[in-house]
Design a protein around this motif. Structure first.
Motif, PDB file in Angstrom:
ATOM      1  N   THR A  34      -2.636   1.896  -4.682  1.00  0.00           N
ATOM      2  CA  THR A  34      -3.023   2.938  -3.528  1.00  0.00           C
ATOM      3  C   THR A  34      -4.260   2.839  -3.145  1.00  0.00           C
ATOM      4  OG1 THR A  34      -3.992   4.037  -5.589  1.00  0.00           O
ATOM      5  CG2 THR A  34      -1.741   4.763  -5.248  1.00  0.00           C
TER       6      THR A  34
ATOM      7  N   ASP B 113       5.633   6.743  -5.690  1.00  0.00           N
ATOM      8  CA  ASP B 113       6.103   5.742  -4.842  1.00  0.00           C
ATOM      9  C   ASP B 113       5.899   4.468  -5.335  1.00  0.00           C
ATOM     10  OD1 ASP B 113       7.120   7.496  -3.227  1.00  0.00           O
ATOM     11  OD2 ASP B 113       5.531   7.281  -1.472  1.00  0.00           O
ATOM     12  N   GLY B 114       4.525   4.127  -5.678  1.00  0.00           N
ATOM     13  CA  GLY B 114       4.152   2.797  -6.486  1.00  0.00           C
ATOM     14  C   GLY B 114       4.785   2.553  -7.852  1.00  0.00           C
TER      15      GLY B 114
ATOM     16  N   TYR C 231       0.861  -1.097  -0.063  1.00  0.00           N
ATOM     17  CA  TYR C 231      -0.050  -0.069   0.035  1.00  0.00           C
ATOM     18  C   TYR C 231       0.901   1.266   0.016  1.00  0.00           C
ATOM     19  CZ  TYR C 231      -3.661   3.385   1.701  1.00  0.00           C
ATOM     20  OH  TYR C 231      -4.310   4.605   1.889  1.00  0.00           O
ATOM     21  N   VAL C 232       0.697   2.108  -1.040  1.00  0.00           N
ATOM     22  CA  VAL C 232       1.632   3.353  -0.936  1.00  0.00           C
ATOM     23  C   VAL C 232       0.714   4.506  -0.786  1.00  0.00           C
ATOM     24  CG1 VAL C 232       3.393   2.349  -2.482  1.00  0.00           C
ATOM     25  CG2 VAL C 232       1.392   3.193  -3.682  1.00  0.00           C
ATOM     26  N   GLN C 233       1.191   5.576  -0.548  1.00  0.00           N
ATOM     27  CA  GLN C 233       0.671   6.839  -0.596  1.00  0.00           C
ATOM     28  C   GLN C 233       0.316   7.690  -1.623  1.00  0.00           C
ATOM     29  OE1 GLN C 233      -0.837   7.602   2.689  1.00  0.00           O
ATOM     30  NE2 GLN C 233       0.024   5.467   3.223  1.00  0.00           N
TER      31      GLN C 233
ATOM     32  N   HIS D  35       8.968   9.300   4.181  1.00  0.00           N
ATOM     33  CA  HIS D  35       8.009   9.393   4.578  1.00  0.00           C
ATOM     34  C   HIS D  35       7.495  10.462   5.960  1.00  0.00           C
ATOM     35  CE1 HIS D  35       8.517   4.927   3.924  1.00  0.00           C
ATOM     36  NE2 HIS D  35       7.760   5.507   2.642  1.00  0.00           N
TER      37      HIS D  35
ATOM     38  N   TRP E 231       3.897   0.962   2.990  1.00  0.00           N
ATOM     39  CA  TRP E 231       4.971   1.956   2.592  1.00  0.00           C
ATOM     40  C   TRP E 231       4.839   3.384   3.014  1.00  0.00           C
ATOM     41  CZ3 TRP E 231       9.853   0.654   2.221  1.00  0.00           C
ATOM     42  CH2 TRP E 231      10.762   1.379   1.879  1.00  0.00           C
TER      43      TRP E 231
ATOM     44  N   HIS F  40      -3.648   1.741  -9.432  1.00  0.00           N
ATOM     45  CA  HIS F  40      -3.764   3.142  -9.032  1.00  0.00           C
ATOM     46  C   HIS F  40      -4.955   3.833  -9.969  1.00  0.00           C
ATOM     47  CE1 HIS F  40      -1.478   4.484 -12.686  1.00  0.00           C
ATOM     48  NE2 HIS F  40      -0.989   3.231 -12.612  1.00  0.00           N
TER      49      HIS F  40
ATOM     50  N   ILE G  97       8.561   1.498  -6.889  1.00  0.00           N
ATOM     51  CA  ILE G  97       8.508  -0.023  -6.353  1.00  0.00           C
ATOM     52  C   ILE G  97       8.317  -0.867  -7.408  1.00  0.00           C
ATOM     53  CG2 ILE G  97       7.454  -1.532  -4.823  1.00  0.00           C
ATOM     54  CD1 ILE G  97       6.899   0.903  -2.888  1.00  0.00           C
TER      55      ILE G  97
ATOM     56  N   ILE H  59       0.769  -3.866  -5.856  1.00  0.00           N
ATOM     57  CA  ILE H  59       0.975  -2.505  -5.476  1.00  0.00           C
ATOM     58  C   ILE H  59      -0.097  -1.715  -5.724  1.00  0.00           C
ATOM     59  CG2 ILE H  59       2.631  -0.603  -5.656  1.00  0.00           C
ATOM     60  CD1 ILE H  59       4.485  -2.547  -7.234  1.00  0.00           C
TER      61      ILE H  59
END
Length: 320
Positions: free
Chosen positions: A114, A56-57, A50-52, A167, A131, A88, A60, A112
């Motif tokens: 969001t 970032d995703g 899980y990415v913000q 972060h 993450w 996403h 990764i 991966i």
């Protein structure tokens, strides 16, 4: 209704880990359990990262694909299905649906995502990696909530990573999420966000090895527990390659052995720091053996051996 909402966060089959500050990895591939998932070891399900942010995703996703290719697990020139995908908001609805269908069928080992993953979708997630901490408690609970959810009957692994450099600015200093960083028990802290003494369902109190990383550390400190020590070691991030520190040390070493005086063939552009950066970059990419790489600088075999010995000493604790 309110009581039911207060009871939702408690999941007795979840084990929580938090790696923050100096413990936090710089690269998500430093997490051994992620590598095991990519190699189809131990986890009979999906690992959800899980990415913000989409950026970032994307990073990764690329890093994981590079890793899979370097391990010979995928062929970059093949059109066959990949074991990793990035979900996403910028994807078409058709693409999102296709990715989710593959995840439900466990054709994707690592997803991966969001918040576009959708709160109501039931995925066979056995491991969750956050993450970067969410800004609010509700985001923490909702994002990790699909891990090991019924009908799965297994231990679910929750890993949150908070790297101050990556972060640190995302969690407001006054946010209750910051309580996690100093928590003595992640399970109690997260349930405390929603239960103000009203809920009639008590928070479970499992053995330390099935509770959270702070409880495991406490158990190790108090009883020298080998079970908790082994469990924690299974999920702790590998030692990172601190490139900045390595370049500084290598530059000093190259200056101390006078590479320019001892190797007159050395082109002036390859001063000590420039050479250190080149070596560091090569190590990070793992594209060829260091001995082969050094030949292009015409340093001579004796200098090459001295540099190799220094590099080996400085990187001996870093996993390859």
């Amino acid at each position: 209704v309110w009581l039911k909402q207060l009871e939702i966060p408690e999941r007795s089959n979840l084990t929580y880990f938090l790696f923050a500050g100096r413990q936090a990895p710089q690269n998500i591939l430093q997490l051994p359990s992620l590598k095991k998932a990519l190699h189809n070891e131990e986890h009979d399900g999906v690992t959800l990262i899980y990415v913000q942010k989409v950026s970032d995703g994307s990073t990764i996703h690329i890093n994981i694909l590079d890793y899979l290719e370097s391990c010979g697990l995928i062929d970059a020139n093949s059109d066959s299905d990949l074991p990793v995908a990035f979900l996403h908001s910028k994807l078409t609805e058709e693409t999102k649906k296709h990715i989710l269908e593959k995840a439900v069928a466990k054709k994707i080992k690592v997803l991966i995502a969001t918040s576009a993953a959708g709160a109501g979708i039931n995925l066979p997630v056995t491991q969750f990696i956050g993450w970067g901490l969410d800004r609010e408690p509700t985001g923490i609970i909702q994002s990790q909530g699909r891990t090991a959810r019924s009908p799965l009957r297994c231990e679910g692994i929750i890993i949150w990573v908070h790297n101050p450099k990556l972060h640190g600015q995302r969690v407001p200093s006054q946010s209750k999420v910051r309580e996690m960083l100093n928590s003595h028990c992640l399970r109690q802290t997260m349930n405390g966000w929603f239960d103000h003494g009203v809920s009639t369902v008590p928070v479970s109190n499992p053995e330390a090895e099935f509770c959270c990383s702070p409880c495991m550390l406490s158990c190790i400190e108090n009883t020298n527990c080998s079970t908790c020590s082994d469990k924690l070691a299974t999920f702790e991030p590998e030692i990172s390659f601190d490139e900045k520190s390595f370049v500084s040390k290598l530059t000093q070493f190259l200056s101390s052995i006078n590479i320019n005086e001892r190797s007159p063939e050395l082109t002036p552009v390859y001063k000590e720091r420039t050479l250190a950066v080149q070596i560091s970059h090569q190590l990070r990419l793992h594209d060829q053996e260091l001995s082969e790489f050094l030949i292009i600088f015409s340093l001579g075999s004796e200098l090459n051996q001295e540099i190799e010995a220094f590099v080996k000493m400085e990187t001996s604790d870093i996993p390859t």
